[in-house]
Design an enzyme around this catalytic site. Structure first.
Site, PDB file in Angstrom:
ATOM      1  N   ASP A   1       0.854  -1.180   0.000  1.00 17.57           N
ATOM      2  CA  ASP A   1       0.000   0.000   0.000  1.00 17.57           C
ATOM      3  C   ASP A   1       0.897   1.239   0.000  1.00 17.57           C
ATOM      4  O   ASP A   1       1.770   1.383   0.856  1.00 17.57           O
ATOM      5  CB  ASP A   1      -0.894  -0.001   1.246  1.00 17.57           C
TER       6      ASP A   1
ATOM      7  N   HIS B   1       8.970  -8.711  17.439  1.00 17.31           N
ATOM      8  CA  HIS B   1       9.796  -7.957  16.483  1.00 17.31           C
ATOM      9  C   HIS B   1       9.193  -6.583  16.174  1.00 17.31           C
ATOM     10  O   HIS B   1       9.856  -5.744  15.569  1.00 17.31           O
ATOM     11  CB  HIS B   1      10.030  -8.760  15.207  1.00 17.31           C
TER      12      HIS B   1
ATOM     13  N   GLY C   1       5.443   4.129   1.038  1.00 19.00           N
ATOM     14  CA  GLY C   1       6.034   5.430   0.713  1.00 19.00           C
ATOM     15  C   GLY C   1       6.800   6.053   1.860  1.00 19.00           C
ATOM     16  O   GLY C   1       7.623   6.959   1.653  1.00 19.00           O
ATOM     17  N   SER C   2       6.550   5.551   3.081  1.00 15.00           N
ATOM     18  CA  SER C   2       7.258   6.090   4.247  1.00 15.00           C
ATOM     19  C   SER C   2       8.766   5.910   4.140  1.00 15.00           C
ATOM     20  O   SER C   2       9.537   6.682   4.729  1.00 15.00           O
ATOM     21  CB  SER C   2       6.754   5.416   5.532  1.00 15.00           C
TER      22      SER C   2
ATOM     23  N   ASP D   1      -6.439  -9.541  21.544  1.00 17.75           N
ATOM     24  CA  ASP D   1      -6.058  -8.564  20.523  1.00 17.75           C
ATOM     25  C   ASP D   1      -6.791  -7.258  20.812  1.00 17.75           C
ATOM     26  O   ASP D   1      -7.605  -7.183  21.740  1.00 17.75           O
ATOM     27  CB  ASP D   1      -6.373  -9.082  19.119  1.00 17.75           C
TER      28      ASP D   1
ATOM     29  N   ASP E   1      -5.184  -4.950  26.118  1.00 17.73           N
ATOM     30  CA  ASP E   1      -3.842  -4.423  25.870  1.00 17.73           C
ATOM     31  C   ASP E   1      -2.831  -5.308  26.576  1.00 17.73           C
ATOM     32  O   ASP E   1      -2.854  -5.457  27.791  1.00 17.73           O
ATOM     33  CB  ASP E   1      -3.763  -2.990  26.409  1.00 17.73           C
ATOM     34  N   MET E   2      -1.935  -5.929  25.802  1.00 19.58           N
ATOM     35  CA  MET E   2      -0.969  -6.867  26.386  1.00 19.58           C
ATOM     36  C   MET E   2      -0.016  -6.185  27.357  1.00 19.58           C
ATOM     37  O   MET E   2       0.616  -6.851  28.172  1.00 19.58           O
ATOM     38  CB  MET E   2      -0.171  -7.561  25.279  1.00 19.58           C
TER      39      MET E   2
END
Length: 357
Positions: free
Chosen positions: A125, A262, A130-131, A224, A244-245
Site C-alpha cells: 500500500d 519484532h 512510501g514512508s 487482541d 492491551d498486552m
C-alpha cells in the site's frame, strides 16, 4: 587513458555499477508483484487449467492490443524472478509463449487454502511503503517511528483511524498465519500437556483455530485490540478477549507470541515478557512462553535467508521494532525474568522459541 577508482580494474567497476543499478531499480520487483496480484493473473492461469498463452492472457485481461508487448515484458520479468514458468505450446503455430504457475505464484491464487495475496496488497500500500522515502529524516528523529514521521502518528494508531487498512492488515496477518499453521502441524510436541494457551495479537484467530482443532481439549484465548475481536464469536474451546498486552494477559499454561516481539523496542519487549511471565506462573504453575519470530544467524544461514531476515530488520524501522540474533533474544529473556530457552527451526526464516520461567 582510462580512469580508475583507487586502482580498481574496469571489470570490478562495471560489476559494482551492476550492483548499484540492481538496487536503484529494486522497487520494480515489488511493483511487478503488486501488478500480477491486482490483475489476478495467478487465478487466471489456475482457472485456465494449463499454461496460458500470451494472446489468451491479453484477451482475458481485456487490455488494449497495443499493450500486449507490455504484458509480455512484465510476464517475462516475473518469470525470470521465479513467479511463472515460460513454456512453448507445440500445438500452436510458431510455438507461442505460454505461462504456467510456479510454487511462488501458487501462493498468490486467491481462494486457495494458503494465499499470500493479502500480504502483497497490504505491504505494498503506497501510504505505508512510501514512508521509506523518509529514512533520512527518520534517522535524525528521537524516539519516533518511520511511519510516524510520514503519517503524523504511529502504525497502531493509524490502524485505529483507518478501518479499511485495519481490515487489510488483519487479512494479511491471517494469510501469513496459514503459513505458520502449516509448520505448526509438525510441532505438536509444543502444545502437548497444555490445558490452556493465550495467543497474543492473534487477530481473527486463524492460528488459534488450528491449535483448537488439533488439540480439542486445549482451551485457547485470543487477545487482541478490541476493534479486532469485537465481532468474533467464541466456540467450545476458543474465546476472544479485547485488551492491551501491556496491561493484562489472561492466566494460562502458555502464552503464544507469533510475530509480535519484532514489532517492539527492547524496553517494550521486556514489559511484554514480564506480563507473560505473570500469566504463566499464576496459581503456582510453571508454564512457558512460545515465541515465533526470526533469529538472525549470519554464520549458519544461507545467504538468501540472511538477506530476507536483514530486509525484515530494516522493514521493522517502520514501527521502531527489530529482528534479533540469539544473543539479543537471550538478553530480553533474562531481563524479562526467564531462566532458560530452546530454539527450534520452524519455517524457512522463522524459528520457534520456547522460554521458561
Amino acid at each position: 587513458m582510462a580512469s580508475s577508482i583507487n586502482g580498481r580494474k574496469p571489470s570490478e567497476i562495471f560489476k559494482a555499477q551492476t550492483l548499484l543499478y540492481k538496487h536503484i531499480y529494486a522497487f520494480i520487483d515489488s511493483m511487478c508483484l503488486k501488478w500480477t496480484v491486482e490483475m489476478n493473473i495467478p487465478n487466471i492461469i489456475h482457472d485456465h487449467g494449463k499454461p496460458i498463452t500470451l494472446s489468451n492472457l491479453v484477451s482475458v485481461l481485456q487490455v488494449p492490443s497495443s499493450k500486449s508487448g507490455n504484458v509480455r515484458r512484465l510476464m517475462r520479468y516475473l518469470a525470470h524472478n521465479g513467479f511463472f514458468e515460460i513454456a512453448t505450446n507445440g500445438e500452436i503455430e510458431n510455438e507461442e509463449e505460454a505461462y504456467a504457475l510456479t510454487v511462488a505464484s501458487e501462493l498468490l491464487v486467491k481462494g486457495s487454502d494458503i494465499c499470500l495475496a493479502p500480504m502483497v496488497e497490504c505491504a505494498l500500500d503506497p501510504t505505508l511503503s512510501g514512508s521509506f522515502h523518509d529514512l533520512k529524516k527518520w534517522i535524525y528523529e528521537e524516539d519516533i517511528t518511520l511511519f510516524a514521521v510520514t503519517l503524523g502518528f504511529g502504525f497502531w494508531d493509524f490502524l485505529d483511524k483507518n478501518p479499511d487498512y485495519n481490515r487489510s492488515f488483519n487479512e494479511a496477518m491471517a494469510s501469513d498465519s496459514k503459513m505458520i499453521n502449516l509448520a505448526l502441524r509438525d510441532c505438536g510436541f509444543v502444545f502437548q500437556e497444555l490445558e490452556s494457551i493465550v495467543d497474543i495479537g492473534g487477530g481473527t484467530g486463524t492460528t488459534a483455530k488450528i491449535i483448537c482443532e488439533t488439540f480439542p481439549n486445549l482451551k485457547c484465548i485470543v487477545l487482541d485490540r478490541p476493534q479486532v475481536v469485537e465481532n468474533l464469536s467464541d466456540t467450545n474451546n476458543l474465546s476472544f478477549v479485547g485488551g492491551d498486552m501491556f496491561t493484562f494477559i489472561p492466566n494460562a499454561d502458555a502464552v503464544l507470541l507469533k510475530w509480535i516481539l519484532h514489532d517492539w523496542t527492547d524496553e517494550d519487549c521486556i514489559k511484554i515478557l514480564k506480563k507473560c511471565k505473570q500469566a504463566v506462573t499464576s496459581d503456582g504453575k510453571t508454564g512457558k512462553v512460545i515465541v515465533i519470530d526470526m533469529v538472525i544467524n549470519e554464520k549458519k544461514d544461507e545467504k538468501n535467508i540472511t538477506q530476507m531476515k536483514l530486509v525484515m530488520d530494516v522493514n521493522m524501522a517502520s514501527v521502531n521494532g527489530k529482528e534479533r540474533n540469539e544473543k539479543e533474544w537471550k538478553k530480553l529473556f533474562v531481563e524479562g525474568g526467564f531462566q532458560d530457552y530452546k530454539i527450534s527451526p520452524l519455517t524457512g526464516f522463522l524459528s520457534l522459541i520456547e522460554i521458561y520461567p
